[in-house]
Design a protein around this motif. Structure first.
Motif, PDB file in Angstrom:
ATOM      1  N   VAL A  19       0.832  -1.197   0.000  1.00  0.00           N
ATOM      2  CA  VAL A  19       0.000   0.000   0.000  1.00  0.00           C
ATOM      3  C   VAL A  19       0.868   1.248   0.000  1.00  0.00           C
ATOM      4  O   VAL A  19       0.605   2.198  -0.741  1.00  0.00           O
ATOM      5  CB  VAL A  19      -0.968   0.004   1.202  1.00  0.00           C
ATOM      6  CG1 VAL A  19      -1.634   1.347   1.371  1.00  0.00           C
ATOM      7  CG2 VAL A  19      -2.007  -1.076   1.028  1.00  0.00           C
ATOM      8  N   GLY A  20       1.905   1.252   0.819  1.00  0.00           N
ATOM      9  CA  GLY A  20       2.810   2.403   0.848  1.00  0.00           C
ATOM     10  C   GLY A  20       3.469   2.627  -0.495  1.00  0.00           C
ATOM     11  O   GLY A  20       3.599   3.770  -0.961  1.00  0.00           O
ATOM     12  N   GLY A  21       3.892   1.544  -1.139  1.00  0.00           N
ATOM     13  CA  GLY A  21       4.519   1.661  -2.455  1.00  0.00           C
ATOM     14  C   GLY A  21       3.552   2.169  -3.504  1.00  0.00           C
ATOM     15  O   GLY A  21       3.873   3.050  -4.298  1.00  0.00           O
ATOM     16  N   ILE A  22       2.339   1.615  -3.509  1.00  0.00           N
ATOM     17  CA  ILE A  22       1.324   2.056  -4.467  1.00  0.00           C
ATOM     18  C   ILE A  22       0.970   3.517  -4.216  1.00  0.00           C
ATOM     19  O   ILE A  22       0.831   4.306  -5.154  1.00  0.00           O
ATOM     20  CB  ILE A  22       0.071   1.157  -4.388  1.00  0.00           C
ATOM     21  CG1 ILE A  22       0.384  -0.243  -4.919  1.00  0.00           C
ATOM     22  CG2 ILE A  22      -1.091   1.764  -5.162  1.00  0.00           C
ATOM     23  CD1 ILE A  22      -0.719  -1.254  -4.691  1.00  0.00           C
ATOM     24  N   ALA A  23       0.855   3.895  -2.950  1.00  0.00           N
ATOM     25  CA  ALA A  23       0.511   5.275  -2.619  1.00  0.00           C
ATOM     26  C   ALA A  23       1.587   6.239  -3.080  1.00  0.00           C
ATOM     27  O   ALA A  23       1.301   7.305  -3.619  1.00  0.00           O
ATOM     28  CB  ALA A  23       0.280   5.416  -1.117  1.00  0.00           C
ATOM     29  N   SER A  24       2.849   5.863  -2.908  1.00  0.00           N
ATOM     30  CA  SER A  24       3.925   6.754  -3.333  1.00  0.00           C
ATOM     31  C   SER A  24       4.005   6.836  -4.848  1.00  0.00           C
ATOM     32  O   SER A  24       4.291   7.896  -5.403  1.00  0.00           O
ATOM     33  CB  SER A  24       5.263   6.305  -2.743  1.00  0.00           C
ATOM     34  OG  SER A  24       5.632   5.049  -3.263  1.00  0.00           O
TER      35      SER A  24
ATOM     36  N   GLN B 184       1.844   4.071  10.972  1.00  0.00           N
ATOM     37  CA  GLN B 184       0.979   2.911  10.761  1.00  0.00           C
ATOM     38  C   GLN B 184      -0.476   3.334  10.552  1.00  0.00           C
ATOM     39  O   GLN B 184      -1.171   2.787   9.702  1.00  0.00           O
ATOM     40  CB  GLN B 184       1.086   1.945  11.934  1.00  0.00           C
ATOM     41  CG  GLN B 184       2.405   1.218  11.984  1.00  0.00           C
ATOM     42  CD  GLN B 184       2.518   0.326  13.212  1.00  0.00           C
ATOM     43  OE1 GLN B 184       1.658   0.313  14.073  1.00  0.00           O
ATOM     44  NE2 GLN B 184       3.604  -0.425  13.278  1.00  0.00           N
ATOM     45  N   LEU B 185      -0.942   4.304  11.336  1.00  0.00           N
ATOM     46  CA  LEU B 185      -2.319   4.764  11.166  1.00  0.00           C
ATOM     47  C   LEU B 185      -2.510   5.468   9.832  1.00  0.00           C
ATOM     48  O   LEU B 185      -3.531   5.289   9.164  1.00  0.00           O
ATOM     49  CB  LEU B 185      -2.727   5.666  12.329  1.00  0.00           C
ATOM     50  CG  LEU B 185      -3.053   4.909  13.605  1.00  0.00           C
ATOM     51  CD1 LEU B 185      -3.132   5.834  14.799  1.00  0.00           C
ATOM     52  CD2 LEU B 185      -4.351   4.141  13.449  1.00  0.00           C
ATOM     53  N   LEU B 186      -1.529   6.256   9.417  1.00  0.00           N
ATOM     54  CA  LEU B 186      -1.633   6.910   8.111  1.00  0.00           C
ATOM     55  C   LEU B 186      -1.578   5.880   6.980  1.00  0.00           C
ATOM     56  O   LEU B 186      -2.220   6.061   5.944  1.00  0.00           O
ATOM     57  CB  LEU B 186      -0.559   7.988   7.961  1.00  0.00           C
ATOM     58  CG  LEU B 186      -0.738   9.209   8.879  1.00  0.00           C
ATOM     59  CD1 LEU B 186       0.409  10.195   8.706  1.00  0.00           C
ATOM     60  CD2 LEU B 186      -2.077   9.894   8.654  1.00  0.00           C
ATOM     61  N   GLN B 187      -0.854   4.795   7.175  1.00  0.00           N
ATOM     62  CA  GLN B 187      -0.859   3.712   6.183  1.00  0.00           C
ATOM     63  C   GLN B 187      -2.225   3.034   6.145  1.00  0.00           C
ATOM     64  O   GLN B 187      -2.702   2.650   5.071  1.00  0.00           O
ATOM     65  CB  GLN B 187       0.233   2.687   6.489  1.00  0.00           C
ATOM     66  CG  GLN B 187       1.618   3.175   6.156  1.00  0.00           C
ATOM     67  CD  GLN B 187       2.702   2.185   6.573  1.00  0.00           C
ATOM     68  OE1 GLN B 187       2.492   1.334   7.437  1.00  0.00           O
ATOM     69  NE2 GLN B 187       3.868   2.312   5.967  1.00  0.00           N
ATOM     70  N   LEU B 188      -2.877   2.895   7.293  1.00  0.00           N
ATOM     71  CA  LEU B 188      -4.234   2.361   7.327  1.00  0.00           C
ATOM     72  C   LEU B 188      -5.158   3.280   6.532  1.00  0.00           C
ATOM     73  O   LEU B 188      -5.975   2.814   5.732  1.00  0.00           O
ATOM     74  CB  LEU B 188      -4.727   2.225   8.772  1.00  0.00           C
ATOM     75  CG  LEU B 188      -6.201   1.846   8.951  1.00  0.00           C
ATOM     76  CD1 LEU B 188      -6.494   0.463   8.375  1.00  0.00           C
ATOM     77  CD2 LEU B 188      -6.585   1.920  10.417  1.00  0.00           C
TER      78      LEU B 188
ATOM     79  N   THR C 247      -8.243   4.735   1.547  1.00  0.00           N
ATOM     80  CA  THR C 247      -8.551   5.830   0.625  1.00  0.00           C
ATOM     81  C   THR C 247      -8.053   5.598  -0.796  1.00  0.00           C
ATOM     82  O   THR C 247      -8.615   6.161  -1.724  1.00  0.00           O
ATOM     83  CB  THR C 247      -7.965   7.165   1.137  1.00  0.00           C
ATOM     84  OG1 THR C 247      -6.551   7.053   1.264  1.00  0.00           O
ATOM     85  CG2 THR C 247      -8.572   7.558   2.460  1.00  0.00           C
ATOM     86  N   LEU C 248      -7.040   4.808  -0.963  1.00  0.00           N
ATOM     87  CA  LEU C 248      -6.479   4.577  -2.286  1.00  0.00           C
ATOM     88  C   LEU C 248      -7.445   3.748  -3.119  1.00  0.00           C
ATOM     89  O   LEU C 248      -7.858   2.664  -2.710  1.00  0.00           O
ATOM     90  CB  LEU C 248      -5.128   3.867  -2.145  1.00  0.00           C
ATOM     91  CG  LEU C 248      -4.226   3.843  -3.354  1.00  0.00           C
ATOM     92  CD1 LEU C 248      -3.858   5.261  -3.786  1.00  0.00           C
ATOM     93  CD2 LEU C 248      -2.960   3.069  -3.028  1.00  0.00           C
ATOM     94  N   GLY C 249      -7.830   4.250  -4.284  1.00  0.00           N
ATOM     95  CA  GLY C 249      -8.820   3.580  -5.117  1.00  0.00           C
ATOM     96  C   GLY C 249      -8.482   2.137  -5.444  1.00  0.00           C
ATOM     97  O   GLY C 249      -9.367   1.287  -5.528  1.00  0.00           O
TER      98      GLY C 249
END
Length: 181
Positions: free
Chosen positions: A30-35, A101-105, A110-112
């Motif tokens: 998720v972090g990678g996709i978000a970045s 961790q909470l922001l990653q949650l 939120t990420l489509g």
């Protein structure tokens, strides 16, 4: 002495390690996709210290569902905004690792690319109805994956803490406020 750990209810070491690896893989993905997707991971929304612009629609839909029955209808929008500010302040007080961790949650929610698969809400949060949000929260609460249960618990407890820590909510629950000296 016989090994009773195999017969003990709950989670064993092997399952715990698998769960930890699965959770790490999910959050890393998720972090990678978000970045890659240009997610504004480091940029708080205007008026906030931690919450990002993409977090706000999700939280504005989830907060009233978590607090159903606790918000007077005529003041719901103002109370939700107050809870958002308190939640942002609470996030700002957390340790950097827990905050991350909470922001990653929140990124996961939120990420489509991930939102539909993990929440069942395929459209935008603004278009989700209360029943869909309630179903998502119940699904996570009753999930066989401890990581989803922990995510639901963290999200709802953070919202409840943020709501009931504000003086505006005290009359609703009959709390007169802290003692005055």
């Amino acid at each position: 002495m016989p090994d009773t750990t195999a017969d003990a209810p709950g989670i064993n070491r092997r399952q715990l390690l698998k769960l930890g690896l699965f959770g790490t893989a999910v959050l890393t993905t998720v972090g990678g996709i978000a970045s890659l997707g240009g997610c504004s991971a480091d940029t708080p929304a205007q008026g906030f210290q931690q919450l990002r612009k993409d977090d706000l629609p999700m939280l504005r839909r989830v907060i009233p569902v978590v607090l159903v029955g606790a918000l007077p209808a005529e003041q719901q929008a103002a109370i939700v905004e107050g809870v958002l500010l308190a939640l942002d302040n609470n996030l700002n007080q957390l340790s950097p690792s827990l905050n991350t961790q909470l922001l990653q949650l929140f990124d996961l929610l939120t990420l489509g690319v991930t939102r539909g698969a993990v929440t069942g809400i395929w459209g935008s949060w603004e278009n989700a109805n209360d029943e869909a949000v309630q179903a998502f929260l119940k699904r996570w609460e009753n999930s066989s994956f401890a990581l989803l249960q922990q995510g639901q618990n963290a999200l709802t407890n953070l919202i409840l803490l943020s709501c009931y820590s504000t003086p505006a909510s005290w009359p609703q629950c009959g709390y007169p406020g802290p003692p005055r000296i």
